[in-house]
Each structure stands twice: as structure tokens, then as C-alpha cells.
Design a protein around this motif. Structure first.
Motif, PDB file in Angstrom:
ATOM      1  N   LEU A 118      -4.995  -1.831  -8.943  1.00 60.40           N
ATOM      2  CA  LEU A 118      -5.108  -1.290  -7.778  1.00 60.40           C
ATOM      3  C   LEU A 118      -5.956  -0.566  -7.215  1.00 60.40           C
ATOM      4  O   LEU A 118      -5.688   0.007  -6.266  1.00 60.40           O
ATOM      5  CB  LEU A 118      -3.767  -1.088  -7.867  1.00 60.40           C
ATOM      6  CG  LEU A 118      -2.356  -1.928  -7.873  1.00 60.40           C
ATOM      7  CD1 LEU A 118      -0.899  -1.023  -8.834  1.00 60.40           C
ATOM      8  CD2 LEU A 118      -2.599  -3.076  -6.792  1.00 60.40           C
ATOM      9  N   GLU A 159      -1.190  -5.196  -9.711  1.00 66.84           N
ATOM     10  CA  GLU A 159      -1.507  -5.719  -8.135  1.00 66.84           C
ATOM     11  C   GLU A 159      -1.025  -6.624  -8.298  1.00 66.84           C
ATOM     12  O   GLU A 159      -0.008  -7.203  -7.578  1.00 66.84           O
ATOM     13  CB  GLU A 159      -2.876  -6.724  -8.206  1.00 66.84           C
ATOM     14  CG  GLU A 159      -2.806  -6.223  -6.625  1.00 66.84           C
ATOM     15  CD  GLU A 159      -4.719  -6.531  -6.594  1.00 66.84           C
ATOM     16  OE1 GLU A 159      -4.980  -6.725  -4.767  1.00 66.84           O
ATOM     17  OE2 GLU A 159      -5.400  -6.525  -7.150  1.00 66.84           O
ATOM     18  N   PRO A 167     -10.112   1.615  -0.774  1.00 69.08           N
ATOM     19  CA  PRO A 167     -10.017   0.721  -0.150  1.00 69.08           C
ATOM     20  C   PRO A 167     -12.094   0.609   0.794  1.00 69.08           C
ATOM     21  O   PRO A 167     -12.308  -0.514   0.319  1.00 69.08           O
ATOM     22  CB  PRO A 167      -9.261   0.617   1.484  1.00 69.08           C
ATOM     23  CG  PRO A 167      -8.711   1.743   1.285  1.00 69.08           C
ATOM     24  CD  PRO A 167      -9.177   2.832   0.180  1.00 69.08           C
ATOM     25  N   SER A 184       0.919  -1.012  -0.142  1.00 65.10           N
ATOM     26  CA  SER A 184       0.361  -0.177  -0.158  1.00 65.10           C
ATOM     27  C   SER A 184       1.001   1.157   0.694  1.00 65.10           C
ATOM     28  O   SER A 184       0.242   2.643  -0.296  1.00 65.10           O
ATOM     29  CB  SER A 184      -0.624   0.114   0.961  1.00 65.10           C
ATOM     30  OG  SER A 184       0.124  -0.410   2.550  1.00 65.10           O
ATOM     31  N   ASP A 185       2.437   1.313   0.271  1.00 63.74           N
ATOM     32  CA  ASP A 185       3.322   2.633   0.247  1.00 63.74           C
ATOM     33  C   ASP A 185       3.077   2.739  -0.633  1.00 63.74           C
ATOM     34  O   ASP A 185       2.992   3.862  -0.970  1.00 63.74           O
ATOM     35  CB  ASP A 185       3.794   2.347   0.865  1.00 63.74           C
ATOM     36  CG  ASP A 185       4.012   1.483   2.546  1.00 63.74           C
ATOM     37  OD1 ASP A 185       2.954   2.334   2.939  1.00 63.74           O
ATOM     38  OD2 ASP A 185       5.086   0.978   2.900  1.00 63.74           O
ATOM     39  N   TYR A 235      -6.860  -0.032  -2.902  1.00 64.87           N
ATOM     40  CA  TYR A 235      -5.676  -0.084  -2.591  1.00 64.87           C
ATOM     41  C   TYR A 235      -5.432   1.470  -2.470  1.00 64.87           C
ATOM     42  O   TYR A 235      -5.415   2.274  -1.708  1.00 64.87           O
ATOM     43  CB  TYR A 235      -3.582  -0.638  -2.586  1.00 64.87           C
ATOM     44  CG  TYR A 235      -3.442  -1.322  -2.741  1.00 64.87           C
ATOM     45  CD1 TYR A 235      -2.910  -2.111  -1.989  1.00 64.87           C
ATOM     46  CD2 TYR A 235      -4.028  -2.527  -3.921  1.00 64.87           C
ATOM     47  CE1 TYR A 235      -2.098  -3.509  -1.612  1.00 64.87           C
ATOM     48  CE2 TYR A 235      -3.686  -3.603  -3.723  1.00 64.87           C
ATOM     49  CZ  TYR A 235      -3.178  -4.402  -2.237  1.00 64.87           C
ATOM     50  OH  TYR A 235      -2.875  -5.556  -2.399  1.00 64.87           O
ATOM     51  N   LYS A 274       0.380   5.515  -4.163  1.00 59.53           N
ATOM     52  CA  LYS A 274      -0.063   6.797  -4.123  1.00 59.53           C
ATOM     53  C   LYS A 274      -0.475   7.868  -5.175  1.00 59.53           C
ATOM     54  O   LYS A 274       0.892   7.497  -6.069  1.00 59.53           O
ATOM     55  CB  LYS A 274       0.432   6.927  -3.115  1.00 59.53           C
ATOM     56  CG  LYS A 274       0.180   6.459  -1.403  1.00 59.53           C
ATOM     57  CD  LYS A 274       0.663   6.518  -0.147  1.00 59.53           C
ATOM     58  CE  LYS A 274       0.322   6.453   1.213  1.00 59.53           C
ATOM     59  NZ  LYS A 274       1.226   6.873   2.528  1.00 59.53           N
ATOM     60  N   GLN A 280      -9.652   6.488   2.890  1.00 58.96           N
ATOM     61  CA  GLN A 280      -9.128   5.466   3.510  1.00 58.96           C
ATOM     62  C   GLN A 280     -10.024   5.283   3.918  1.00 58.96           C
ATOM     63  O   GLN A 280     -10.788   4.028   4.245  1.00 58.96           O
ATOM     64  CB  GLN A 280      -8.279   5.831   3.914  1.00 58.96           C
ATOM     65  CG  GLN A 280      -6.438   5.881   3.397  1.00 58.96           C
ATOM     66  CD  GLN A 280      -6.207   4.682   2.753  1.00 58.96           C
ATOM     67  OE1 GLN A 280      -6.262   3.402   2.616  1.00 58.96           O
ATOM     68  NE2 GLN A 280      -6.196   5.610   1.475  1.00 58.96           N
ATOM     69  N   THR A 331       2.806  -7.055  -5.832  1.00 58.10           N
ATOM     70  CA  THR A 331       2.282  -7.812  -4.468  1.00 58.10           C
ATOM     71  C   THR A 331       3.495  -9.230  -4.203  1.00 58.10           C
ATOM     72  O   THR A 331       3.469  -9.626  -3.522  1.00 58.10           O
ATOM     73  CB  THR A 331       1.012  -8.765  -4.069  1.00 58.10           C
ATOM     74  OG1 THR A 331       0.505  -9.381  -5.489  1.00 58.10           O
ATOM     75  CG2 THR A 331       0.504  -7.394  -3.779  1.00 58.10           C
TER      76      THR A 331
END
Length: 438
Positions: free
Chosen positions: A131, A289, A137, A59-60, A134, A63, A94, A293
């Protein structure tokens, strides 16, 4: 006499046979009790050096690269993702409630609509839609929207809700956002964290560029050149099986017969190239994704991350090509254009097949000074005199140049991407900048 000798011989044979039987019983017992139990040779997982980098979450990396704010006074501002205001926007999204409204197919409706808005620039992260969970959410949907461009947050006039608009191949999708009124409306009021920008025309195209001659920091950093062996060992399950091949004075190859790590000595430090066992490409169509991941946990356990790396791009190219990911660093929310803290990862069949990275990194800042950079209009005048055309994007960031063997200068630069090549200009002088990895 012969009979006596024969009896003695038979007795000796009997005693010898008894001894052999006893020895057989003893040896059988030794073998039985000494049978080795099942053992695992080497480690059950890869080794990770806590002294090099740190672990990050998937998740970092999902953005916005930047946040753009268009106020009711028709002023444009850029907001760094590291600012407190940006963090407040992220946190509000979020927990916000988001629901789908409808698809706008009217070609007269364009984004951004008139009036104030907040635009989230995710780059290419939402290109395949995998994504979305993320980034937002609380949006529960089976749709994987392929976003083309920015995601716009627009306040509703008659309610506390916000509208979300983004362009897809089908048209403009419209979502409704609630529960974020106070945070987002306060973000429409500029403060000292906002950088004034303007939309300026060049070669029949609009570019977002600094409105004024900004003041930015020029910094000097110590370059850390870590010991490479803990990172090299992390790619092998059992370091005792590693065979070393000295190719030349500057290159060493480590292998256990399957995995290969090539370590080369360069001007800035050690460069590492990892190669997994080659396998045929069995399938394709990895989503962003799936790629992210897989890559992030792998890098976490093989050296980790040493800076503020962001995911620059994910590309698969042709159908039978590996999936490639590229990570780069940021300085104070601005992109860092340098080979430092860059990581390239390739995936084949859902597994990491290659990793390339320079192990040296910026450790600590030792000096700084404020410099005044060119405004957007001043930059465009320079580009006009250079007769540059077919420019796709102009982005302000930082470049690096080596001062001494262990000191690096970090200076503001403009990146100009054109159809055939990329040019970097010193943002203070407007002169071509030839930095590290450019």
C-alpha cells in the motif's frame, strides 16, 4: 353410385390436405416470427441501496491512525487525522517529491533520531509494503518495504528537504522528501488542535499517554435501525429467485441456491451474515492492496459505509486460511470501540466469501457534555493498583453503551491490550467499562 361417392371422398381428402398444408405454413410463420430473442434474467450487477450508506475509495483507508509531533522543545503532541493541520500534511505528501537515499545498517543509529519530527502511525497498513503507492503516491520504486512501526519525517538542518526514516527487517531505510518545507515546518508549531501527550514508563515499557487531564465530549446519539431488505437484496442478482427460510422468531435465512444471507434480530437491531458459494482455496498470499481493492468496491455496492470507518487490520493467518479484513469507526479522530459500524470481510481466491455487519448505526447526535478524563499518570496509578502486567498498548478512544432502545451514549474510554485479553476503563472514572461489543 359408388364411383360418385369415391370421387367425393377423394375431393374431400384433397381439400383437407390443402388445409393442412396451409395450416402448416401459417404455424411455421408464427413460430418463425415468434422465436424469443436472447434475454438476460435478473440484473447484470448487484443492487445498492443509496438510502443506507455511501461509497468510499480505497485511498480513504490508507491513512495514518494518528500523527505524533515531537517539537524542538521536547514536547509530544497527538494530532487527530480529521484536524485541518493533519489534512494539510496529507495533501502536502500527496504532491511532494520523494526519492530513495540509502539503507542504514549501523545499529547505533536509532529512530526516532534526536530533534523535532513528525511521526505517521499507519498501524499495520504498511506491513507487507503493497500500500506504499497509496500512502506516498509520488515515490516511484519497485521496492515493497515491510514497515515495522512508525514513519518518521525529520527536517534537515542545512536545507529545505526532509528525511524519511522507517524500520524494516533489513535495517532503517532513509528517503529524501522535498517540496513540503512550509507545510511540514508549520506543523511542528503546536496549536489548539494538538493534544499534549507524554512518554510515561510502566512495567519497563514506554507508553504515549495524555499529559494532562483532558476535556473530551460525552455524547448521546440516536440509533438508526434501517429496513434490512434493500441491503439483503443487494447480495442477489435476481431478488425474485430468493427463497426465505424462517429458522426461528429472531433469525431468517435468504438464499437463491448459491448465495446465503442470514439475518438475525439482536438487541441493537439486525445483524447480517453473508456467505458466498464455498470453493476450495486455490492459492494464497493475497497482498493488503489486493484485499482492500476487492473488499471496498464490494462493500460500496452492498450497503456502503455509514460512518467514518477505517481499516483496522488485514490478516491472513496460516497459508491456507482466508484473508480477513476488519473495519471500525472513529469519532472525532478517536477510535470507536464498539460493535456499531464494525464490518468483517473474508476473501477466498481473491473474491469476497463472507461479510458480517450490524446494520444499526449512529445517525445523529442529540446531546453532549464535556467531561474531564484521567491523565496518563493517573491512569498508570490505577493500573498499578490493579496489578496489571504484560501490557502491549494503551489507547484513548470512545466506547458505547445503550441508554434506551434507540439512544446510545458515547463515552471516553481507555483500551488496555494485554497478552491474553483486552480491558476497557472508563476514562473519566477509571472503572471497568462494559460497553457494546466489548
Amino acid at each position: 353410385m359408388r364411383i360418385l361417392a369415391k370421387n367425393v371422398l377423394e375431393s374431400a381428402k384433397t381439400i383437407l390436405l390443402i388445409l393442412l398444408v396451409l395450416c402448416s405454413i401459417v404455424l411455421s410463420g408464427i413460430v418463425w416470427t415468434g422465436t424469443p430473442t436472447e434475454m438476460t434474467v435478473g440484473r447484470s450487477h448487484f443492487f445498492s441501496s443509496p438510502l443506507y450508506g455511501r461509497e468510499r475509495l480505497v485511498s480513504d483507508f490508507v491513512k495514518p491512525q494518528a500523527i505524533w509531533v515531537w517539537t524542538k522543545d521536547n514536547e509530544l503532541f497527538r494530532l487527530s487525522g480529521e484536524s485541518a493541520t493533519a489534512q494539510g500534511i496529507f495533501q502536502s505528501l500527496q504532491g511532494a517529491h520523494m526519492r530513495y537515499a540509502h539503507l542504514i545498517t549501523n545499529k547505533r543509529f536509532t529512530v526516532p533520531p534526536m530533534g523535532p519530527y513528525i511521526a505517521l502511525d499507519f498501524g499495520h497498513l504498511l506491513a507487507d509494503g503493497s500500500l506504499w503507492s497509496y500512502a506516498f503516491p509520488t515515490l516511484h520504486t519497485n521496492e515493497n518495504w515491510s514497515v515495522q512501526g512508525w514513519v518518521y519525517l525529520v527536517p534537515e538542518v542545512s536545507s529545505e528537504d526532509w528525511s524519511v526514516y522507517f524500520q524494516t527487517s533489513q535495517g532503517i531505510d532513509h528517503l529524501l522528501l522535498s517540496g513540503v518545507a512550509n507545510t511540514l515546518r508549520s506543523a511542528l508549531i503546536p496549536n489548539d488542535q494538538y493534544v499534549p501527550y507524554a512518554q510515561l514508563a510502566y512495567d519497563h515499557k514506554l507508553f504515549n499517554l495524555p499529559y494532562d487531564a483532558l476535556s473530551m465530549r460525552s455524547q448521546t446519539w440516536i440509533l438508526e435501525d434501517p429496513s434490512p431488505m434493500p441491503i439483503v437484496n443487494s447480495f442477489f442478482r435476481d431478488p425474485s429467485l430468493i427463497q426465505t427460510v424462517q429458522v426461528n422468531r429472531g433469525m431468517t435465512v435468504y438464499t437463491d441456491g448459491m448465495h446465503v444471507v442470514q439475518l438475525s434480530r439482536e438487541l441493537l437491531g439486525f445483524k447480517l451474515n453473508y456467505c458466498a458459494p464455498q470453493v476450495p482455496l486455490a492459492h494464497y498470499g493475497e497482498t493488503m492492496e489486493n484485499a482492500l481493492t476487492t473488499a471496498v468496491p464490494f462493500l460500496d455496492s452492498h450497503g456502503g459505509f455509514v460512518g467514518n470507518e477505517v481499516l483496522e487490520r488485514v490478516s491472513s493467518g496460516k497459508k491456507l486460511d482466508p484473508v480477513a479484513l476488519s473495519f471500525r469507526d472513529e469519532v472525532e479522530g478517536w477510535p470507536l470501540y464498539s460493535q456499531l459500524n464494525q464490518i468483517q470481510v473474508q476473501l477466498i481466491n481473491g473474491s469476497v466469501s463472507h461479510v458480517t455487519r450490524l446494520l444499526s448505526y449512529l445517525q445523529s447526535e442529540v446531546a453532549q457534555q464535556r467531561v474531564t478524563i484521567l491523565s496518563g499518570s493517573q491512569l498508570l496509578q490505577i493500573l498499578q493498583t490493579m496489578h496489571l502486567h504484560q501490557i502491549h498498548s494503551i489507547t484513548l478512544g470512545y466506547g458505547t453503551e445503550l441508554q434506551t432502545l434507540n439512544e446510545v451514549q458515547v463515552v471516553p474510554v481507555y483500551q488496555i491490550k494485554m497478552s491474553r485479553h483486552t480491558l476497557y476503563l472508563n476514562a473519566q472514572t477509571g472503572q471497568p467499562f462494559q460497553g457494546m461489543g466489548m
